[in-house]
Design an enzyme around this catalytic site. Sequence first.
Site, PDB file in Angstrom:
ATOM      1  CG  HIS A 133      -1.900   0.973   1.395  1.00  0.00           C
ATOM      2  ND1 HIS A 133      -1.642   2.261   1.813  1.00  0.00           N
ATOM      3  CD2 HIS A 133      -3.239   0.916   1.168  1.00  0.00           C
ATOM      4  CE1 HIS A 133      -2.788   2.946   1.849  1.00  0.00           C
ATOM      5  NE2 HIS A 133      -3.764   2.161   1.467  1.00  0.00           N
ATOM      6  CG  ASP A 210       0.523  -2.651   6.076  1.00  0.00           C
ATOM      7  OD1 ASP A 210      -0.474  -2.844   6.800  1.00  0.00           O
ATOM      8  OD2 ASP A 210       0.486  -1.967   5.038  1.00  0.00           O
ATOM      9  CD  GLN A 213      -7.061  -4.388   3.903  1.00  0.00           C
ATOM     10  OE1 GLN A 213      -8.028  -5.090   4.197  1.00  0.00           O
ATOM     11  NE2 GLN A 213      -7.197  -3.108   3.617  1.00  0.00           N
ATOM     12  CE  LYS A 236      -7.265   0.002   5.994  1.00  0.00           C
ATOM     13  NZ  LYS A 236      -8.099   0.473   4.893  1.00  0.00           N
TER      14      LYS A 236
HETATM   15  N1  PLP Z   1      -1.785  -0.925   4.575  1.00  0.00           N
HETATM   16  C1  PLP Z   1      -2.751  -1.590   3.935  1.00  0.00           C
HETATM   17  C2  PLP Z   1      -2.473  -2.969   3.432  1.00  0.00           C
HETATM   18  C3  PLP Z   1      -3.994  -1.000   3.745  1.00  0.00           C
HETATM   19  O1  PLP Z   1      -4.956  -1.676   3.116  1.00  0.00           O
HETATM   20  C4  PLP Z   1      -4.215   0.296   4.230  1.00  0.00           C
HETATM   21  C5  PLP Z   1      -5.514   0.973   4.003  1.00  0.00           C
HETATM   22  O2  PLP Z   1      -6.226   0.654   3.085  1.00  0.00           O
HETATM   23  C6  PLP Z   1      -3.190   0.944   4.903  1.00  0.00           C
HETATM   24  C7  PLP Z   1      -1.987   0.306   5.055  1.00  0.00           C
HETATM   25  C8  PLP Z   1      -3.364   2.319   5.453  1.00  0.00           C
HETATM   26  O3  PLP Z   1      -4.273   2.310   6.495  1.00  0.00           O
HETATM   27  P1  PLP Z   1      -4.763   3.678   7.173  1.00  0.00           P
HETATM   28  O4  PLP Z   1      -5.256   4.539   6.038  1.00  0.00           O
HETATM   29  O5  PLP Z   1      -5.860   3.258   8.076  1.00  0.00           O
HETATM   30  O6  PLP Z   1      -3.612   4.267   7.868  1.00  0.00           O
END
Ligand code: PLP
Length: 416
Positions: A133, A210, A213, A236
């Site tokens: 991401h 990370d 998900q 999430k």
């Molecule tokens: N990492 C992954 C795999 C994600 O799907 C997301 C959000 O969609 C994030 C990081 C970022 O999350 P946040 O916007 O809640 O900080």
Amino acid sequence: MSTPMPTTTRAALDVERIRADFPALHQEVHGRPLVYLDNAATTQKPRRVIDAVSRFYEYDCANVHRGVHLLSQRATVAYERARTTIRKFIGAADSREIVFTRGTTEAINLVASSFVRPRLEPGDEILITGMEHHSNIVPWQLLCAATGAVLKVVPITDSGEIELDRYEELLSDRTRFVAVVQVSNALGTVNPVKRMIEIAHARNIPVLVDGAQAVPHARIDVRDLDCDFYAFSGHKIYGPTGIGALYGKREHLLGMIPYQGGGDMILSVTWEKTSYAEPPHRFEAGTPNIEGAIGLAAALDYLDSLGLDAVAAHESELLETATAAVLAIPGIRLVGAARHRAGALSFVMKGVHPHDIGTILDSEGVAIRAGHHCAQPVMQRFNISATVRASFGVYNTIDEVQRLVDGLHKVKEVFG
Ligand code: PLP
């Protein structure tokens, strides 16, 4: 004609009862009952979370760590109790290893600034994968630009899996840090993070996972993974927005410089010298998102009460059923067909832009995500600009998968 589908799931979850816990699910969109399949973007919230947040505002609203009065004491107890709930939920040993953040993005930026940056010399390397991401790409690009370090990227295969042999090859004597997504939001791929951590640790390289998900879909145990850092977002996993957590091994957190300066992160301040609080408060400058932390703890308690194994089984059945049914529609191609997937199904339809699919599905009451999913390098890897992504949560049903498939047939009718 749409593909016939099983009418119930095998898993031992009372999904109708669960659905009753989520007020937002019981509404109509464009005159149709809402089918919410955008859970990878954010999840709906159960009554228990909404009530926990309201209760804070109605009875306990006060700042934490500062007041001697009763409300402040109650707020502090609830906030610190939330930290303990998170610790237990992800299997950490010590609540002081849990830092509240705004979410995954802030957690990664915190580690980049406070742990990795002081360790970097020009020419050092940071290793990530080709399915991250943007929040696990851009902080490292910024860091490399500021320090002269180099960002290396592990390629992914046509089926959307990490090339593990290339991962090993790319770990070099200059690699100072590895950051890897556990479950890809764009492809649904579940990565072998435990193995990747073992490989990096054999070279004394610390690893951040990370887990944005991953946490909603499977039991996470940070001690079993042996990751150095683990990041996730509350929204999430059925909790509020603007709250998340960073797990960091105690020995790392103890050696880290503050991320931001301000109130609540100091021991003492004088013009001559300021000394900092111990972790985790060292990394929580300013008034925190108290109600967010309380709401997140309520969400984790809720998920625990359902049983994470049953939740995972239910969601994997939804994913399997949806994958088979969507693939049976002529002209649809999966983007990312990894052997292990969780949560999300990404696809394209020949001759139809994903945004048009999203618009037609919305008019049918089906909420999905169309776009690059904040993972543009993944789109570039597959030579596409966007995909349609259906992502599942604990409250989704096989009937809703059928509504998705019916909607896709409608798209085909419109576009001939
Ligand atoms: N990492 C992954 C795999 C994600 O799907 C997301 C959000 O969609 C994030 C990081 C970022 O999350 P946040 O916007 O809640 O900080």
